[in-house]
Design an enzyme around this catalytic site. Structure first.
Site, mmCIF file in Angstrom:
data_model
loop_
_atom_site.group_PDB
_atom_site.id
_atom_site.type_symbol
_atom_site.label_atom_id
_atom_site.label_comp_id
_atom_site.label_asym_id
_atom_site.label_seq_id
_atom_site.Cartn_x
_atom_site.Cartn_y
_atom_site.Cartn_z
ATOM 1 N N GLU A 38 -1.818 55.991 141.595
ATOM 2 C CA GLU A 38 -2.595 57.205 141.925
ATOM 3 C C GLU A 38 -3.159 57.895 140.700
ATOM 4 O O GLU A 38 -3.118 59.114 140.589
ATOM 5 C CB GLU A 38 -1.698 58.169 142.731
ATOM 6 C CG GLU A 38 -1.253 57.548 144.043
ATOM 7 C CD GLU A 38 -0.361 58.461 144.872
ATOM 8 O OE1 GLU A 38 -0.504 58.468 146.095
ATOM 9 O OE2 GLU A 38 0.457 59.169 144.272
HETATM 10 N N1 IFG Z 1 2.703 57.946 147.101
HETATM 11 C C1 IFG Z 1 3.062 58.294 145.726
HETATM 12 C C2 IFG Z 1 4.417 58.933 145.536
HETATM 13 C C3 IFG Z 1 4.801 59.869 146.679
HETATM 14 C C4 IFG Z 1 4.657 59.114 147.987
HETATM 15 C C5 IFG Z 1 5.218 59.929 149.151
HETATM 16 C C6 IFG Z 1 3.687 55.938 145.400
HETATM 17 C C7 IFG Z 1 3.769 54.761 144.474
HETATM 18 C C8 IFG Z 1 3.196 58.775 148.191
HETATM 19 N N2 IFG Z 1 3.045 57.047 144.931
HETATM 20 O O1 IFG Z 1 4.210 55.885 146.495
HETATM 21 O O2 IFG Z 1 4.408 59.683 144.312
HETATM 22 O O3 IFG Z 1 4.013 61.031 146.654
HETATM 23 O O4 IFG Z 1 5.344 59.144 150.303
#
Ligand code: IFG
Length: 488
Positions: A301
């Protein structure tokens, strides 16, 4: 009443019952163990509920005793074990202490569930007769605890290690840094923990681990054959670091501490040399504290890092990890970046079709650690009524978490090293919250990572899992009574 071996989770590779035979633990029994830890670990399990003295010896077990024996067991891998229960003795054999530790978890589950009580209960303390030969399918069987969104102190993490090691998981991935908090002291950059660790999602006091506390967690986990994998997420998910050190931003302005739950708004400044001094020094200090083979550099992200900058950042940072002697672990967004030897990519996609980053990782020959979000993200709600958790990857019941095969999740034949269930903590603030989302789904993931596919069947599994409800209650675990499971 003897507990049939079929209640063991994860399902052992081979169970040969001896009908009509049972071992009964007697008050005068002794425990033979090759190491003080193993002996005291098993004694600490058995003494409170039985009230028996159960002295620990290093040799000389005889009829009526339990013996943990280091021995070359033909045809078993190092972390496998053989457990034999006859009318007059229980013997667990393995080439390694790790294997014996796994055998002890199985023995624990072969005894009545009241063995998990911490006060004296009536017996009989029987173990069904027979022989079990067992070993894991995957070498990496993990859980992740996000201690950045909400901070959890040493005692809570130790309790989590206790819980996962009972199901033969052998990796704890700690998500140590994010926008909301930096959780590990770094000598060369002291404000990371002092300033970056001073808050958390929702605005609570946050916290951090000193190096001594982190070392304590490493040792506690290692004694239970669990390896710690530290993650320092970069180049995104870095607001907490930027509040502490504005020189790490491109415009030099320190952003305010962040206590919300959005993602993708922060980035290290890829063009500045200080960024790489920062990364090198942080990685060096964390690597020195981490006996395990992996350093996890996140990589997910990075929506505020231009694509070309992202690739440049990884080109410069991956070698900094391998320079510490560790292997790169990263979320699958690092897939397109040129791999470094042994690199392992953690897949968190949620569709049957991998995205381009995951396809790049597979094409690069990366080793894959599977964490499909729609299967094993423990922060997903079970159903719309679950009071905490998120639902962007869908609702995950026990069956959803259990009923898939890591070998066929992704197209092609990627080199899958194992499975890991992440617990993100945007909405998880207490140990009770951890319990609710972790149980019963984590034991299901543990079976997925340990047991042969041929030994796995949802209908049979759920009847075995049902027998664990009373154990969790006795262990003080407030689990979700998933309606799919015929709880006893
Ligand atoms: N995605 C984000 C996390 C967390 C997650 C919550 C990943 C690799 C959503 N990154 O999962 O930091 O916010 O479900």
């Amino acid at each position: 009443m003897t507990v049939p071996a079929h209640s063991v989770v994860p399902a052992p590779v081979e169970v040969i019952p001896a009908p009509g035979v049972a071992f009964a633990l007697r008050p005068d029994a002794v425990i033979e163990a090759p190491t003080a830890f193993l002996g005291s670990y098993l004694a600490d399990v058995l003494r409170p509920p039985t009230g028996f003295a159960l002295p620990v010896v290093t040799a000389g077990a005889g009829p009526g005793d339990i013996a943990l024996v280091l021995a070359d067991v033909a045809g078993l891998p190092d972390d496998g074990y053989e457990l034999e229960a006859t009318a007059d003795r229980v013997t667990i054999r393995s080439r390694t202490e790790t294997g014996l530790f796994h055998g002890v978890q199985t023995l624990r589950q072969l005894l009545p569930s009241t063995v998990e009580a911490r006060t004296v209960h009536a017996g009989p303390w029987t173990v069904p007769g027979g022989r079990i030969r067992d070993y894991p399918r995957y070498g990496y069987r993990g859980a992740m605890l996000d201690v950045a969104r909400h901070f959890f102190g040493v005692e809570v993490v130790k309790r989590f290690v206790d819980q996962i090691s009972r199901y033969k998981l052998n990796v704890l991935h700690l998500h140590l840094s994010d926008d909301q908090g930096w959780r590990l002291a770094v000598d060369a950059w002291p404000r990371l923990a002092e300033v970056g660790g001073a808050t958390q999602a929702g605005g609570g006091p946050g916290g951090h681990y000193t190096k001594a506390q982190y070392a304590e967690l490493v040792a506690y986990a290692a004694a239970r054959h669990v390896t710690l994998v530290p993650e320092l997420d970069m180049p995104g998910h870095v607001n907490a670091a930027l509040t502490a050190y504005p020189e790490l931003t491109c415009d030099g302005a320190a952003p305010p501490p962040y206590t919300g739950v959005d993602v993708g708004f922060s980035t290290l400044c890829v063009g500045k040399d200080v960024t790489y001094a920062f990364v090198r020094q942080v990685l060096a200090e964390v690597a020195a504290l981490t006996p395990g083979p992996y350093l996890h550099i996140g990589g997910d992200e990075a929506h505020s890092t231009p694509a070309a900058d992202y690739r440049e950042f990884l080109r410069r940072v991956q070698p900094l990890v391998t320079a510490t002697g560790k292997t790169v672990l990263g979320w699958h967004q690092i897939g397109p970046a040129d791999p470094v030897p042994g690199r392992t990519v953690q897949y968190w996609g949620r569709t049957p079709e991998p995205d381009e980053d995951a396809r790049a990782a597979i094409a690069n020959g990366d080793r894959l650690l599977l964490s499909p979000a729609n299967r094993v993200y423990l922060d997903m709600k079970y159903d719309p009524q679950t009071p905490i958790g998120l639902d962007w990857a869908g609702h995950i019941t026990v069956r959803t978490a259990y009923d898939w095969d890591p070998a066929t999740l992704l197209p092609g034949t990627p080199d899958v090293i194992g499975v890991e269930a992440p617990l993100w903590t945007e909405t998880v603030a207490t140990p009770a919250d951890i319990d609710l989302l972790t149980f019963p789904r984590l034991p299901a993931v543990a079976e997925l990572a340990w047991s042969p596919q041929s030994r796995r069947d949802w209908t049979e599994f759920r009847s075995r899992l049902a027998a664990h409800g009373p154990r969790w209650t006795l262990q003080g675990i407030g689990f979700h009574p998933d309606p799919e499971i015929p709880w006893t």
